[in-house]
Write an enzyme that holds these catalytic residues in place. Structure first.
Site, PDB file in Angstrom:
ATOM      1  N   ASP B   6    -113.544  94.988  40.478  1.00 55.32           N
ATOM      2  CA  ASP B   6    -114.849  94.794  41.133  1.00 55.32           C
ATOM      3  C   ASP B   6    -115.319  93.374  40.829  1.00 55.32           C
ATOM      4  OD1 ASP B   6    -117.314  94.970  42.229  1.00 55.32           O
ATOM      5  OD2 ASP B   6    -118.010  96.684  41.047  1.00 55.32           O
ATOM      6  N   ASP B 102    -115.247  92.909  48.166  1.00 57.01           N
ATOM      7  CA  ASP B 102    -115.196  92.443  46.774  1.00 57.01           C
ATOM      8  C   ASP B 102    -114.655  93.504  45.817  1.00 57.01           C
ATOM      9  OD1 ASP B 102    -117.349  94.112  46.965  1.00 57.01           O
ATOM     10  OD2 ASP B 102    -118.695  92.900  45.748  1.00 57.01           O
ATOM     11  N   GLU B 103    -113.937  94.476  46.339  1.00 62.80           N
ATOM     12  CA  GLU B 103    -113.352  95.507  45.468  1.00 62.80           C
ATOM     13  C   GLU B 103    -111.923  95.824  45.901  1.00 62.80           C
ATOM     14  OE1 GLU B 103    -115.779  99.011  44.826  1.00 62.80           O
ATOM     15  OE2 GLU B 103    -117.572  97.827  45.183  1.00 62.80           O
TER      16      GLU B 103
END
Lengths: 102, 366
Positions: B6, B102-103
Protein backbone atom coordinates in the site's frame (compact mmCIF):
# COMPACT_ATOMS: atom_id res chain seq x y z
CA UNK A 1 -1.76 -8.07 -16.14
CA UNK A 2 -4.78 -8.47 -13.90
CA UNK A 3 -6.51 -5.32 -12.89
CA UNK A 4 -9.57 -4.51 -10.89
CA UNK A 5 -11.10 -1.15 -10.24
CA UNK A 6 -8.42 0.93 -11.92
CA UNK A 7 -8.07 1.68 -15.57
CA UNK A 8 -4.77 3.09 -16.76
CA UNK A 9 -6.67 4.36 -19.76
CA UNK A 10 -8.58 6.98 -17.78
CA UNK A 11 -6.43 9.90 -18.84
CA UNK A 12 -9.03 12.41 -19.79
CA UNK A 13 -7.99 14.88 -17.11
CA UNK A 14 -6.06 16.80 -19.74
CA UNK A 15 -9.37 18.45 -20.58
CA UNK A 16 -9.68 19.97 -17.13
CA UNK A 17 -8.28 23.49 -16.94
CA UNK A 18 -5.34 23.74 -14.54
CA UNK A 19 -5.20 26.20 -11.69
CA UNK A 20 -2.11 28.33 -12.33
CA UNK A 21 -1.80 28.90 -8.57
CA UNK A 22 -0.71 25.30 -7.98
CA UNK A 23 1.95 25.22 -5.20
CA UNK A 24 3.26 28.61 -6.29
CA UNK A 25 4.69 27.16 -9.51
CA UNK A 26 5.71 29.53 -12.27
CA UNK A 27 4.84 28.31 -15.77
CA UNK A 28 7.49 29.25 -18.36
CA UNK A 29 7.23 26.91 -21.37
CA UNK A 30 10.55 28.09 -22.84
CA UNK A 31 12.57 26.25 -25.46
CA UNK A 32 15.99 25.37 -24.03
CA UNK A 33 19.23 23.68 -25.06
CA UNK A 34 20.18 20.71 -22.94
CA UNK A 35 23.31 18.63 -22.56
CA UNK A 36 22.23 15.05 -21.98
CA UNK A 37 23.64 11.66 -21.15
CA UNK A 38 21.81 8.73 -22.73
CA UNK A 39 22.78 5.62 -20.76
CA UNK A 40 21.29 2.12 -20.56
CA UNK A 41 18.09 3.26 -22.26
CA UNK A 42 17.64 6.13 -19.82
CA UNK A 43 17.94 9.88 -20.20
CA UNK A 44 20.05 11.92 -17.78
CA UNK A 45 19.95 15.69 -18.41
CA UNK A 46 23.25 17.25 -17.21
CA UNK A 47 22.87 21.00 -17.81
CA UNK A 48 20.63 23.35 -19.74
CA UNK A 49 20.83 26.83 -21.20
CA UNK A 50 17.95 29.29 -21.08
CA UNK A 51 18.29 32.92 -22.27
CA UNK A 52 22.07 32.46 -22.53
CA UNK A 53 22.30 31.47 -18.88
CA UNK A 54 23.64 28.02 -18.10
CA UNK A 55 22.20 25.90 -15.31
CA UNK A 56 24.06 22.85 -14.04
CA UNK A 57 21.78 20.03 -12.93
CA UNK A 58 22.90 18.69 -9.56
CA UNK A 59 20.04 16.21 -8.97
CA UNK A 60 17.32 14.58 -11.02
CA UNK A 61 14.53 14.43 -8.44
CA UNK A 62 11.95 12.54 -10.46
CA UNK A 63 11.02 11.67 -14.00
CA UNK A 64 7.90 10.46 -15.73
CA UNK A 65 6.48 10.03 -19.20
CA UNK A 66 3.29 11.12 -20.92
CA UNK A 67 1.92 10.39 -24.35
CA UNK A 68 0.36 13.32 -26.20
CA UNK A 69 -1.01 12.09 -29.47
CA UNK A 70 1.91 10.69 -31.44
CA UNK A 71 4.47 12.35 -29.19
CA UNK A 72 5.97 10.92 -26.03
CA UNK A 73 7.12 13.54 -23.54
CA UNK A 74 9.70 12.71 -20.87
CA UNK A 75 9.41 15.03 -17.88
CA UNK A 76 12.18 15.65 -15.36
CA UNK A 77 12.15 17.45 -12.06
CA UNK A 78 15.71 18.71 -11.62
CA UNK A 79 17.56 20.70 -8.97
CA UNK A 80 20.41 23.10 -9.67
CA UNK A 81 21.31 23.39 -6.03
CA UNK A 82 19.34 26.53 -5.26
CA UNK A 83 16.25 26.05 -7.43
CA UNK A 84 14.16 23.23 -8.87
CA UNK A 85 12.76 23.14 -12.38
CA UNK A 86 10.54 20.93 -14.50
CA UNK A 87 12.06 20.33 -17.92
CA UNK A 88 10.80 18.04 -20.67
CA UNK A 89 12.07 16.20 -23.73
CA UNK A 90 9.87 15.55 -26.75
CA UNK A 91 10.76 12.18 -28.33
CA UNK A 92 9.38 13.23 -31.71
CA UNK A 93 10.78 16.75 -32.15
CA UNK A 94 13.89 16.02 -30.03
CA UNK A 95 13.27 19.39 -28.43
CA UNK A 96 13.77 20.35 -24.79
CA UNK A 97 11.57 22.79 -22.89
CA UNK A 98 11.74 24.48 -19.53
CA UNK A 99 8.16 23.96 -18.36
CA UNK A 100 8.12 25.62 -14.98
CA UNK A 101 10.01 26.71 -11.91
CA UNK A 102 8.97 24.46 -9.03
CA UNK B 1 0.93 -16.09 1.68
CA UNK B 2 -0.24 -12.77 0.33
CA UNK B 3 1.87 -9.65 0.44
CA UNK B 4 -0.11 -6.42 0.18
CA UNK B 5 1.75 -3.26 -0.84
CA UNK B 6 0.00 0.00 0.00
CA UNK B 7 1.75 3.16 -1.18
CA UNK B 8 1.88 5.87 1.50
CA UNK B 9 -0.10 9.03 0.59
CA UNK B 10 0.65 8.13 -3.02
CA UNK B 11 -0.25 11.29 -4.98
CA UNK B 12 1.07 13.63 -2.28
CA UNK B 13 4.32 11.64 -1.94
CA UNK B 14 4.91 11.80 -5.71
CA UNK B 15 4.41 15.57 -5.64
CA UNK B 16 6.87 15.85 -2.75
CA UNK B 17 9.38 13.70 -4.65
CA UNK B 18 9.01 15.92 -7.72
CA UNK B 19 9.28 19.20 -5.85
CA UNK B 20 11.87 19.14 -3.03
CA UNK B 21 10.46 22.44 -1.70
CA UNK B 22 7.29 20.55 -0.67
CA UNK B 23 9.09 17.86 1.36
CA UNK B 24 8.15 17.85 5.02
CA UNK B 25 5.33 20.35 4.44
CA UNK B 26 1.59 19.85 4.84
CA UNK B 27 0.34 19.38 1.30
CA UNK B 28 -2.89 18.47 -0.43
CA UNK B 29 -3.51 17.31 -3.97
CA UNK B 30 -6.82 18.47 -5.44
CA UNK B 31 -8.63 18.91 -8.71
CA UNK B 32 -7.07 20.96 -11.46
CA UNK B 33 -9.71 23.63 -10.98
CA UNK B 34 -9.79 26.42 -8.40
CA UNK B 35 -7.94 25.41 -5.24
CA UNK B 36 -10.57 26.96 -2.97
CA UNK B 37 -13.40 25.01 -4.56
CA UNK B 38 -12.24 21.44 -4.74
CA UNK B 39 -11.91 18.43 -2.48
CA UNK B 40 -8.78 16.83 -1.09
CA UNK B 41 -7.78 13.87 -3.32
CA UNK B 42 -4.70 13.10 -1.22
CA UNK B 43 -2.98 14.62 1.78
CA UNK B 44 0.66 14.30 2.82
CA UNK B 45 1.39 12.78 6.23
CA UNK B 46 2.27 16.27 7.51
CA UNK B 47 -1.27 17.38 6.54
CA UNK B 48 -2.86 14.18 7.90
CA UNK B 49 -1.29 14.92 11.31
CA UNK B 50 -3.27 18.18 11.33
CA UNK B 51 -6.51 16.31 10.75
CA UNK B 52 -6.71 16.90 6.99
CA UNK B 53 -7.83 13.90 5.01
CA UNK B 54 -9.15 12.75 1.62
CA UNK B 55 -12.67 13.84 0.80
CA UNK B 56 -12.49 17.02 2.90
CA UNK B 57 -13.25 20.28 1.08
CA UNK B 58 -10.10 22.22 0.22
CA UNK B 59 -11.65 25.30 1.84
CA UNK B 60 -11.93 23.45 5.15
CA UNK B 61 -8.38 22.07 4.79
CA UNK B 62 -7.02 25.57 4.15
CA UNK B 63 -8.97 26.86 7.15
CA UNK B 64 -7.27 24.25 9.37
CA UNK B 65 -3.86 25.10 7.92
CA UNK B 66 -3.63 28.43 6.05
CA UNK B 67 -0.03 27.70 5.01
CA UNK B 68 -1.11 24.41 3.41
CA UNK B 69 0.52 23.75 0.04
CA UNK B 70 -1.85 22.90 -2.82
CA UNK B 71 -0.91 20.94 -5.95
CA UNK B 72 -3.24 20.30 -8.89
CA UNK B 73 -3.61 16.59 -9.57
CA UNK B 74 -2.11 15.26 -12.79
CA UNK B 75 -3.36 11.72 -13.33
CA UNK B 76 -0.76 11.01 -16.02
CA UNK B 77 2.21 11.00 -13.68
CA UNK B 78 0.45 8.99 -10.96
CA UNK B 79 -0.65 6.34 -13.47
CA UNK B 80 2.82 6.24 -15.03
CA UNK B 81 4.45 5.80 -11.60
CA UNK B 82 1.92 3.10 -10.69
CA UNK B 83 2.68 1.23 -13.92
CA UNK B 84 6.43 1.52 -13.30
CA UNK B 85 6.07 0.17 -9.75
CA UNK B 86 3.94 -2.70 -11.10
CA UNK B 87 6.62 -3.49 -13.72
CA UNK B 88 9.33 -3.39 -11.04
CA UNK B 89 7.34 -5.72 -8.74
CA UNK B 90 6.77 -8.12 -11.63
CA UNK B 91 10.54 -8.58 -11.70
CA UNK B 92 10.31 -10.45 -8.38
CA UNK B 93 8.62 -13.30 -10.24
CA UNK B 94 5.51 -13.78 -8.08
CA UNK B 95 1.90 -13.59 -9.31
CA UNK B 96 0.93 -9.95 -9.02
CA UNK B 97 -2.37 -8.04 -8.95
CA UNK B 98 -3.37 -4.42 -9.18
CA UNK B 99 -5.99 -3.71 -6.54
CA UNK B 100 -6.01 0.03 -7.15
CA UNK B 101 -3.69 2.70 -8.50
CA UNK B 102 -1.66 2.66 -5.26
CA UNK B 103 -2.12 -0.92 -4.02
CA UNK B 104 -0.64 -4.16 -5.28
CA UNK B 105 -0.91 -7.77 -4.12
CA UNK B 106 1.69 -10.45 -4.54
CA UNK B 107 1.14 -14.17 -3.95
CA UNK B 108 4.47 -15.17 -2.39
CA UNK B 109 3.43 -18.76 -1.64
CA UNK B 110 5.39 -20.31 1.22
CA UNK B 111 8.29 -17.83 1.04
CA UNK B 112 10.79 -18.64 3.81
CA UNK B 113 11.63 -15.00 4.62
CA UNK B 114 8.56 -12.84 3.93
CA UNK B 115 9.74 -9.97 6.17
CA UNK B 116 13.08 -9.72 4.40
CA UNK B 117 11.31 -9.80 1.04
CA UNK B 118 9.00 -6.98 2.16
CA UNK B 119 11.95 -4.88 3.30
CA UNK B 120 13.71 -5.48 -0.04
CA UNK B 121 10.60 -4.33 -1.86
CA UNK B 122 10.39 -1.19 0.24
CA UNK B 123 14.07 -0.41 -0.41
CA UNK B 124 13.66 -0.85 -4.17
CA UNK B 125 10.54 1.29 -4.30
CA UNK B 126 12.29 4.06 -2.36
CA UNK B 127 15.49 3.82 -4.41
CA UNK B 128 13.62 4.04 -7.72
CA UNK B 129 10.78 6.41 -6.93
CA UNK B 130 11.80 8.25 -3.75
CA UNK B 131 8.47 7.36 -2.12
CA UNK B 132 7.53 4.86 0.58
CA UNK B 133 5.12 1.95 0.90
CA UNK B 134 3.64 0.05 3.81
CA UNK B 135 3.41 -3.71 3.50
CA UNK B 136 1.15 -6.28 5.11
CA UNK B 137 1.72 -10.03 4.94
CA UNK B 138 -0.83 -12.65 5.91
CA UNK B 139 -2.48 -15.88 4.81
CA UNK B 140 -5.17 -14.15 2.75
CA UNK B 141 -5.67 -10.86 0.95
CA UNK B 142 -8.07 -9.31 3.46
CA UNK B 143 -5.76 -9.91 6.42
CA UNK B 144 -2.76 -8.77 4.34
CA UNK B 145 -4.56 -5.55 3.40
CA UNK B 146 -5.55 -4.98 7.03
CA UNK B 147 -1.93 -5.63 8.10
CA UNK B 148 -0.64 -3.03 5.60
CA UNK B 149 -2.56 -0.36 7.52
CA UNK B 150 -1.17 -1.23 10.94
CA UNK B 151 2.21 0.55 10.65
CA UNK B 152 1.99 3.53 8.34
CA UNK B 153 4.02 5.04 6.79
CA UNK B 154 6.85 2.77 5.64
CA UNK B 155 6.00 -0.15 7.97
CA UNK B 156 5.87 -3.91 7.58
CA UNK B 157 3.40 -6.09 9.48
CA UNK B 158 3.24 -9.86 9.35
CA UNK B 159 0.10 -11.52 10.67
CA UNK B 160 0.50 -15.14 11.70
CA UNK B 161 -1.80 -17.42 13.69
CA UNK B 162 0.38 -16.65 16.73
CA UNK B 163 -0.06 -12.84 16.63
CA UNK B 164 -3.50 -12.67 14.97
CA UNK B 165 -5.29 -11.69 18.19
CA UNK B 166 -2.63 -9.17 19.22
CA UNK B 167 -2.59 -7.37 15.83
CA UNK B 168 -6.34 -7.36 15.24
CA UNK B 169 -7.02 -6.18 18.81
CA UNK B 170 -5.09 -2.96 18.21
CA UNK B 171 -6.56 -2.37 14.75
CA UNK B 172 -9.62 -0.11 14.77
CA UNK B 173 -12.62 -1.63 12.96
CA UNK B 174 -12.62 1.20 10.39
CA UNK B 175 -9.20 0.07 9.09
CA UNK B 176 -10.66 -3.25 7.88
CA UNK B 177 -11.55 -3.23 4.17
CA UNK B 178 -15.26 -2.47 3.78
CA UNK B 179 -15.71 -1.26 7.37
CA UNK B 180 -14.84 2.42 7.00
CA UNK B 181 -18.37 3.52 6.09
CA UNK B 182 -21.90 2.77 7.21
CA UNK B 183 -21.31 -0.96 7.81
CA UNK B 184 -18.52 -0.18 10.25
CA UNK B 185 -20.64 2.49 11.96
CA UNK B 186 -23.53 0.02 12.42
CA UNK B 187 -21.22 -2.68 13.76
CA UNK B 188 -19.54 -0.28 16.17
CA UNK B 189 -22.95 0.60 17.66
CA UNK B 190 -23.23 -3.15 18.36
CA UNK B 191 -20.06 -3.06 20.40
CA UNK B 192 -17.48 -3.96 17.77
CA UNK B 193 -14.64 -1.47 18.06
CA UNK B 194 -11.64 -3.40 16.78
CA UNK B 195 -10.89 -5.86 13.99
CA UNK B 196 -10.60 -8.56 16.67
CA UNK B 197 -14.19 -7.87 17.83
CA UNK B 198 -15.31 -8.48 14.25
CA UNK B 199 -13.17 -11.61 14.01
CA UNK B 200 -14.78 -13.08 17.12
CA UNK B 201 -18.29 -12.52 15.71
CA UNK B 202 -17.56 -13.32 12.06
CA UNK B 203 -14.34 -15.35 11.67
CA UNK B 204 -15.47 -16.50 8.24
CA UNK B 205 -15.26 -12.86 7.03
CA UNK B 206 -11.49 -13.02 7.51
CA UNK B 207 -10.98 -16.69 6.72
CA UNK B 208 -12.82 -16.94 3.43
CA UNK B 209 -10.97 -14.35 1.37
CA UNK B 210 -8.10 -16.34 -0.10
CA UNK B 211 -7.20 -13.77 -2.75
CA UNK B 212 -8.21 -12.57 -6.15
CA UNK B 213 -5.50 -14.09 -8.26
CA UNK B 214 -6.31 -15.40 -11.72
CA UNK B 215 -9.96 -14.52 -11.36
CA UNK B 216 -11.81 -12.91 -14.22
CA UNK B 217 -12.43 -9.23 -13.50
CA UNK B 218 -15.83 -8.75 -11.91
CA UNK B 219 -18.58 -7.44 -14.17
CA UNK B 220 -19.42 -3.96 -12.94
CA UNK B 221 -22.98 -3.05 -11.95
CA UNK B 222 -22.58 0.50 -13.19
CA UNK B 223 -19.99 2.76 -14.76
CA UNK B 224 -20.06 6.47 -14.11
CA UNK B 225 -18.06 9.67 -14.02
CA UNK B 226 -18.79 12.91 -12.23
CA UNK B 227 -17.10 16.28 -11.93
CA UNK B 228 -17.34 19.32 -9.69
CA UNK B 229 -16.95 22.54 -11.67
CA UNK B 230 -14.66 25.32 -10.41
CA UNK B 231 -17.76 27.51 -9.84
CA UNK B 232 -21.47 27.32 -10.70
CA UNK B 233 -21.91 27.71 -14.46
CA UNK B 234 -25.01 28.83 -16.32
CA UNK B 235 -24.02 28.63 -19.98
CA UNK B 236 -25.94 25.61 -21.38
CA UNK B 237 -23.34 25.10 -24.15
CA UNK B 238 -20.59 24.63 -21.56
CA UNK B 239 -22.73 22.40 -19.35
CA UNK B 240 -23.61 20.27 -22.37
CA UNK B 241 -19.91 20.07 -23.24
CA UNK B 242 -19.23 18.69 -19.75
CA UNK B 243 -22.05 16.14 -20.14
CA UNK B 244 -20.49 15.19 -23.49
CA UNK B 245 -17.04 14.74 -21.94
CA UNK B 246 -18.42 12.58 -19.12
CA UNK B 247 -20.44 10.56 -21.69
CA UNK B 248 -17.25 10.03 -23.73
CA UNK B 249 -15.46 8.72 -20.63
CA UNK B 250 -18.35 6.40 -19.74
CA UNK B 251 -18.72 5.15 -23.34
CA UNK B 252 -15.01 4.44 -23.66
CA UNK B 253 -15.05 2.31 -20.51
CA UNK B 254 -18.15 0.41 -21.66
CA UNK B 255 -16.58 -0.41 -25.04
CA UNK B 256 -13.31 -1.37 -23.39
CA UNK B 257 -15.23 -4.02 -21.42
CA UNK B 258 -17.43 -5.03 -24.38
CA UNK B 259 -20.63 -4.07 -22.58
CA UNK B 260 -23.59 -1.85 -23.38
CA UNK B 261 -26.03 0.04 -21.23
CA UNK B 262 -29.77 0.37 -21.26
CA UNK B 263 -30.14 2.77 -18.35
CA UNK B 264 -28.59 6.22 -18.09
CA UNK B 265 -28.57 8.21 -14.88
CA UNK B 266 -27.86 11.92 -14.91
CA UNK B 267 -27.02 13.82 -11.75
CA UNK B 268 -26.88 17.61 -11.57
CA UNK B 269 -26.18 19.82 -8.60
CA UNK B 270 -26.62 23.57 -8.41
CA UNK B 271 -27.62 26.39 -6.06
CA UNK B 272 -31.16 26.64 -7.52
CA UNK B 273 -31.95 23.01 -8.26
CA UNK B 274 -30.14 21.40 -5.33
CA UNK B 275 -29.51 17.76 -6.16
CA UNK B 276 -31.31 16.68 -9.32
CA UNK B 277 -30.98 13.02 -10.26
CA UNK B 278 -33.06 11.06 -12.75
CA UNK B 279 -32.62 7.95 -14.81
CA UNK B 280 -34.24 6.55 -17.89
CA UNK B 281 -34.21 3.05 -19.32
CA UNK B 282 -34.23 2.70 -23.10
CA UNK B 283 -35.26 -0.27 -25.22
CA UNK B 284 -31.95 -0.49 -27.08
CA UNK B 285 -28.65 -0.95 -25.30
CA UNK B 286 -25.75 1.25 -26.40
CA UNK B 287 -22.08 1.88 -25.81
CA UNK B 288 -21.93 4.81 -28.22
CA UNK B 289 -20.77 7.89 -26.30
CA UNK B 290 -22.84 10.24 -28.45
CA UNK B 291 -25.96 8.14 -27.77
CA UNK B 292 -25.21 8.22 -24.05
CA UNK B 293 -24.86 11.99 -24.33
CA UNK B 294 -28.16 12.31 -26.26
CA UNK B 295 -29.93 10.18 -23.66
CA UNK B 296 -28.42 12.29 -20.86
CA UNK B 297 -29.74 15.45 -22.53
CA UNK B 298 -33.24 13.92 -22.67
CA UNK B 299 -33.01 13.39 -18.92
CA UNK B 300 -31.63 16.92 -18.41
CA UNK B 301 -34.72 18.32 -20.15
CA UNK B 302 -36.72 17.20 -17.10
CA UNK B 303 -35.04 19.90 -14.97
CA UNK B 304 -37.86 22.40 -14.27
CA UNK B 305 -35.73 25.57 -14.32
CA UNK B 306 -34.49 27.17 -17.52
CA UNK B 307 -30.74 27.78 -17.57
CA UNK B 308 -30.08 26.61 -14.00
CA UNK B 309 -26.64 27.20 -12.54
CA UNK B 310 -24.74 23.92 -12.33
CA UNK B 311 -21.95 23.27 -9.83
CA UNK B 312 -21.43 19.51 -10.26
CA UNK B 313 -22.65 16.83 -12.63
CA UNK B 314 -22.38 13.12 -13.28
CA UNK B 315 -23.32 10.54 -15.92
CA UNK B 316 -23.76 6.88 -14.95
CA UNK B 317 -24.60 3.85 -17.08
CA UNK B 318 -26.31 0.85 -15.49
CA UNK B 319 -28.24 -2.29 -16.58
CA UNK B 320 -25.08 -3.42 -18.30
CA UNK B 321 -25.31 -6.25 -20.81
CA UNK B 322 -22.77 -7.87 -23.15
CA UNK B 323 -22.29 -5.96 -26.38
CA UNK B 324 -24.31 -7.35 -29.27
CA UNK B 325 -23.00 -8.21 -32.73
CA UNK B 326 -23.54 -6.35 -35.97
CA UNK B 327 -26.76 -4.42 -36.38
CA UNK B 328 -29.15 -5.02 -39.27
CA UNK B 329 -28.95 -1.36 -40.20
CA UNK B 330 -26.18 -0.13 -42.48
CA UNK B 331 -26.06 3.34 -40.93
CA UNK B 332 -25.58 1.91 -37.46
CA UNK B 333 -22.83 -0.40 -38.68
CA UNK B 334 -21.07 2.58 -40.25
CA UNK B 335 -21.36 4.44 -36.96
CA UNK B 336 -19.90 1.47 -35.06
CA UNK B 337 -17.02 1.35 -37.56
CA UNK B 338 -16.32 5.02 -36.90
CA UNK B 339 -16.37 4.52 -33.11
CA UNK B 340 -13.98 1.57 -33.41
CA UNK B 341 -11.61 3.66 -35.53
CA UNK B 342 -11.68 6.49 -32.95
CA UNK B 343 -11.09 4.00 -30.12
CA UNK B 344 -8.13 2.54 -32.00
CA UNK B 345 -6.60 6.01 -32.38
CA UNK B 346 -7.08 6.74 -28.67
CA UNK B 347 -5.77 3.33 -27.71
CA UNK B 348 -2.64 3.82 -29.78
CA UNK B 349 -1.90 7.46 -29.01
CA UNK B 350 -3.44 7.81 -25.53
CA UNK B 351 -6.99 8.58 -24.45
CA UNK B 352 -8.22 12.00 -25.41
CA UNK B 353 -5.95 12.15 -28.48
CA UNK B 354 -9.03 12.47 -30.66
CA UNK B 355 -12.27 13.74 -29.20
CA UNK B 356 -15.44 15.59 -30.20
CA UNK B 357 -14.83 19.30 -30.84
CA UNK B 358 -17.65 20.09 -28.41
CA UNK B 359 -15.47 18.83 -25.53
CA UNK B 360 -13.08 21.74 -26.12
CA UNK B 361 -15.65 24.07 -24.56
CA UNK B 362 -14.89 22.52 -21.17
CA UNK B 363 -11.39 24.00 -21.29
CA UNK B 364 -12.48 27.53 -21.96
CA UNK B 365 -14.19 28.24 -18.65
CA UNK B 366 -12.23 28.39 -15.44
Amino acid sequence: MHQSGFSPKARWDMHIPEDSDSAGEEFLNQRIDCLVLFKSGKIYPQRFTCHNKEYEIKTINYNWQERRGQEVINFFSVSTGTDAYQISFNNTSFGWRLDKVL
Amino acid sequence: MILHIDMDAFFASIEQAINPRLKGKPLIVGSRGNKMRTVVCAASYEAKRLGIGSGMSSKEALRICPSLEFVSAEQGKYIWTSEQIFAMLEGFGFPLNYTSIDEFQMDIGAHPEPLKLAEDLQKQIYANFNITASIGIAKNWLLAKTASKVKKPNGVTLITNANLKEVLSRTPLGKVCGMAGKTGAILSTRGMQTAWDLYLKMPEFFEENPGKFNEEPEKPKSIGHSYTLPRPLENPMVIQAWIRLLSEMVGERLRHRNISTKTIHLWLNGPEIGNFGAQKTFALATSDSFEIYSRSLKIASQVPQKRPKIRALGVTASQLIPQEGLSLFLKQNQREGLIKALDRINSRFGDGSIYPAQVDLTRRVK
